[in-house]
Design a protein around this motif. Structure first.
Motif, PDB file in Angstrom:
ATOM      1  N   TRP A  31     -46.549 -66.983  46.531  1.00 10.51           N
ATOM      2  CA  TRP A  31     -46.326 -66.182  45.326  1.00 10.51           C
ATOM      3  C   TRP A  31     -47.200 -66.694  44.181  1.00 10.51           C
ATOM      4  N   HIS A  34     -50.849 -65.938  44.753  1.00  7.61           N
ATOM      5  CA  HIS A  34     -51.144 -64.506  44.677  1.00  7.61           C
ATOM      6  C   HIS A  34     -51.616 -64.133  43.276  1.00  7.61           C
ATOM      7  N   GLN A  35     -51.120 -64.852  42.283  1.00  3.17           N
ATOM      8  CA  GLN A  35     -51.487 -64.567  40.896  1.00  3.17           C
ATOM      9  C   GLN A  35     -52.913 -65.002  40.592  1.00  3.17           C
ATOM     10  N   ARG A  36     -53.295 -66.201  41.076  1.00  3.97           N
ATOM     11  CA  ARG A  36     -54.630 -66.757  40.841  1.00  3.97           C
ATOM     12  C   ARG A  36     -54.743 -68.083  41.592  1.00  3.97           C
ATOM     13  N   GLU A  46     -45.411 -75.389  38.620  1.00  2.00           N
ATOM     14  CA  GLU A  46     -44.798 -74.071  38.844  1.00  2.00           C
ATOM     15  C   GLU A  46     -43.651 -74.111  39.841  1.00  2.00           C
TER      16      GLU A  46
END
Length: 113
Positions: A31, A34-36, A46
């Motif tokens: 997850w 997936h953002q960067r 995170e």
């Protein structure tokens, strides 16, 4: 580290997919990536509660499965970034409905509202 199974030893596709994403942290790593792309320390921040050893092991397993790419830059201090491979992106796409189901049924949220 997990035991690597032979392709013929899986019962079905779900069995083989869960072998790749099974565990407490792999879905959350996917997850985040997936953002960067993320550096190791960013991933650790995170994912509160993950130990350095467990995160390292999980990233290595995802890398060996072709899901995550590790890029080391020739700099001082050394810099390493983790990102999803095309296979990892396709895995994340497959996990989106599972995330939507969890949001709707477990968290009591309805996607899109």
């Amino acid at each position: 580290m997990r035991t690597v199974r032979r392709p013929g030893s899986y019962v079905c596709g779900i069995d083989s997919a869960m072998d790749v994403v099974g565990g407490k942290w792999k879905g959350l790593i996917l997850w985040a990536l997936h953002q960067r792309p993320h550096r190791f320390g960013e991933l650790r921040r995170e994912l509160p509660g993950v130990s350095e050893k467990v995160l390292t092991d999980q990233l290595r397993e995802l890398e060996s499965d072709g899901i995550v790419a590790r890029k080391a830059y020739d700099e001082v201090p050394p810099r390493v970034e983790y990102s999803l491979t095309p296979l990892g992106e396709s895995l994340n796409e497959a996990l989106l409905p599972l995330g939507a189901w969890g949001s709707e049924h477990i968290l009591g949220q309805v996607p899109g509202r």
